[in-house]
Design a protein around this motif. Sequence first.
Motif, short mmCIF file in Angstrom:
data_model
loop_
_atom_site.label_atom_id
_atom_site.label_comp_id
_atom_site.label_asym_id
_atom_site.label_seq_id
_atom_site.Cartn_x
_atom_site.Cartn_y
_atom_site.Cartn_z
N ARG A 179 0.92 -1.29 -0.06
CA ARG A 179 0.21 -0.06 0.02
C ARG A 179 0.91 1.21 -0.05
N TYR A 180 2.12 0.98 0.14
CA TYR A 180 2.94 2.25 0.00
C TYR A 180 3.93 2.45 -0.99
N ASP A 234 2.51 3.63 -3.80
CA ASP A 234 2.12 4.93 -4.28
C ASP A 234 3.05 5.93 -3.53
N ARG A 235 4.02 6.19 -4.10
CA ARG A 235 5.03 7.12 -3.43
C ARG A 235 4.57 8.66 -3.67
N ASP A 236 3.44 8.94 -4.01
CA ASP A 236 2.62 10.32 -4.07
C ASP A 236 2.05 10.58 -3.06
N GLN A 237 1.75 9.65 -1.98
CA GLN A 237 1.08 9.83 -0.79
C GLN A 237 1.75 10.69 0.15
N ASN A 238 0.98 11.35 1.06
CA ASN A 238 1.51 12.50 1.73
C ASN A 238 1.30 11.94 3.18
N ILE A 239 2.13 11.16 3.59
CA ILE A 239 2.24 10.49 4.88
C ILE A 239 3.33 10.68 5.79
#
Length: 232
Positions: free
Chosen positions: A187-188, A190-195
Amino acid sequence: MHNRHRTLPLFAVGAAAAVLAGVVGCSPQPPAGSAPAAPPPAAPLAPFESSAHPVTAQQLGASWQPGCPVSPADLRLVELRYVGMDGTAHRGQLVVNADRVPQVVAAFAQLYGMHYPIAKMTPVEHYRDASDEASMEDNNTSAFNCRPIPGKHKWSQHAFGRAVDINPLLNPQTDAQGDVQPITATRYLDRDQNIPGLIHDGDPVVRMFTTRGWTWGGHWTDPHDYQHFEMP
Ligand SMILES: [Zn+2]
């Protein structure tokens, strides 16, 4: 935003209020329940601290065995403060090569000053068989582990104590064959996630390490190793 602090409940009056005064100011306390509770302001962090200690083969457990490219005498247990995902100061431990202690401490002191969030920081020998997979799935930041590069007959820089993996669940390693490490990190991808703690190219954490002479595995083409910083 001092008004927010007026919502402190009455239990804060008195000795506790005196302790908090330096943080929340000295406004008179209104009646309790006069406004919705607001979260208390973040307390200032304790100063960064670190110390380095010798380690024995016994302490290193399954993370070291005879035949590894460095001996326990070449390694140090570095204890240092880091900022957790909760924004407060925690104490962590990293096992690194003695010749990288100053560089590691300087980098993590700067991360601390940046309030960079780190989930946890425990040497890998605390996981069964010093399992890198288990450590990564636990989002554990670590350094030394005597292991080869996965799938290759070559020591990883972790086997020399000259590499650090940061928030490895949020920052997996992926390769052109579609392999993901840890396997629970899809689920990570996608490197565009802002976490918080998820590392993007150009982030201050990447710039901090690379300007200090470290290499980031996220800059590699195959694999991409977003958790990995090394100084061979
Ligand atoms: Zn690594």
